[in-house]
Design an enzyme around this catalytic site. Structure first.
Site: not given
Ligand code: DHB
Ligand code: FE
Length: 278
Positions: A12, A59, A192, A239
């Site tokens: 997302h 978030h 991530h 996540e």
């Molecule tokens: C990014 C990924 C995410 O899941 C998020 O909530 C905000 C930013 C990213 O990779 O930039």
């Molecule tokens: Fe996210």
């Protein structure tokens, strides 16, 4: 009785919303990501969903670090999108399905999940970007039940708890009095980490393990503690818990219809997986 037609799980990343707003889908950077979606949309539209149960994490828009529910379920008639700071355009509001929301809440509480009920709820990029990906022409006629999982502030719910929570939700949907086609839309991940010493961390091996396990062996993922998940997937890679809830909702045996994995988009291993009941 309602039917769960399948699940769509997708990253997302807010930059996807920016790319959609600027029409960059066929640019070389974005093409390998966006090209995975037409088959997923063909599958979805053929299955004719009435409601999407969206499993995502907030978030900092509804819930900040001062107040953080482990599991929150939207029970509103309408959900408005707001940008909590990424600078991406907001999107039109989404209709709710409060009657289904309350059936899910009743079942979850009966199964001893202590949920937060939200009769007002704003939705952020984690809900809206996947809606834009699956319904690029707009979501008129589609209603949602947003379910927010705390993947942000420790202690996080365990993967085991998330799978069980999903199964409880699935039971509520299948027992629901109306004949609805329900799709599960799980969002976030895969690996991530946005901040700290490991910013930019990705783990394709663990992502592959997760994608494989999610098809028919989600229990494999329940052996990891939330700290182990953070170690393996990165701090925001937690996540994956949303995807595990989603797999619990789908229940039973599944068949993978679509998979895509592309690194990186922004700081994230971008993935798409569509599962349908086997
Ligand atoms: C990014 C990924 C995410 O899941 C998020 O909530 C905000 C930013 C990213 O990779 O930039
Ligand atoms: Fe996210």
């Amino acid at each position: 009785m309602s039917k769960i037609i399948g699940s769509v799980s997708t990253s997302h990343i807010p930059a996807i919303g920016g790319a959609i707003a600027k029409g960059l889908q066929q640019e070389p950077y974005w093409k390998p990501f966006f090209d995975a979606f037409p088959p997923a949309r063909d599958w979805l539209h053929a299955a004719k969903p009435d409601v999407a149960v969206v499993v995502y994490n907030d978030h900092g828009l509804n819930f900040f670090l001062d107040k953080m529910p482990t599991f929150a379920i939207g029970a509103a008639g309408l959900y408005t999108s707001e940008d909590e700071g990424w600078g991406i355009p907001t999107v039109p509001p989404v209709q709710g399905a409060p009657d289904l929301s309350w059936a899910i809440i009743e079942q979850a509480v009966a199964d001893e999940f202590d949920v937060t009920t939200c009769q007002e709820m704003l939705v952020d990029h984690a809900c809206t970007v996947p809606l834009q990906l699956m319904w690029p022409a707009g979501w008129e006629g589609i209603r949602i039940v947003p379910i927010a999982i705390n993947t942000v502030q420790h202690p996080l719910p365990s993967a085991r708890r998330c799978l069980a929570f999903g199964r409880s939700i699935g039971q509520a949907i299948r027992a629901f009095s109306q004949d609805l086609n329900v799709v599960v839309l799980s969002t976030g991940g895969l690996s991530h980490q946005l901040e700290g010493e490991r910013a930019g961390f990705l783990n394709p091996e663990f992502d592959d393990l997760c994608l494989n396990a999610l098809i028919n062996k989600p229990e494999l993922l329940t052996r990891y503690s939330s700290h182990e998940i953070v170690e393996l997937a990165g701090s925001q890679g937690a996540e994956i818990l949303n995807w595990i809830v989603g797999r619990g909702i789908l229940g039973g045996a599944a068949r993978e219809v679509v998979r895509n994995y592309h690194i990186p988009i922004s700081n994230t291993a971008a993935a798409l997986q569509v599962l349908e009941p086997a």
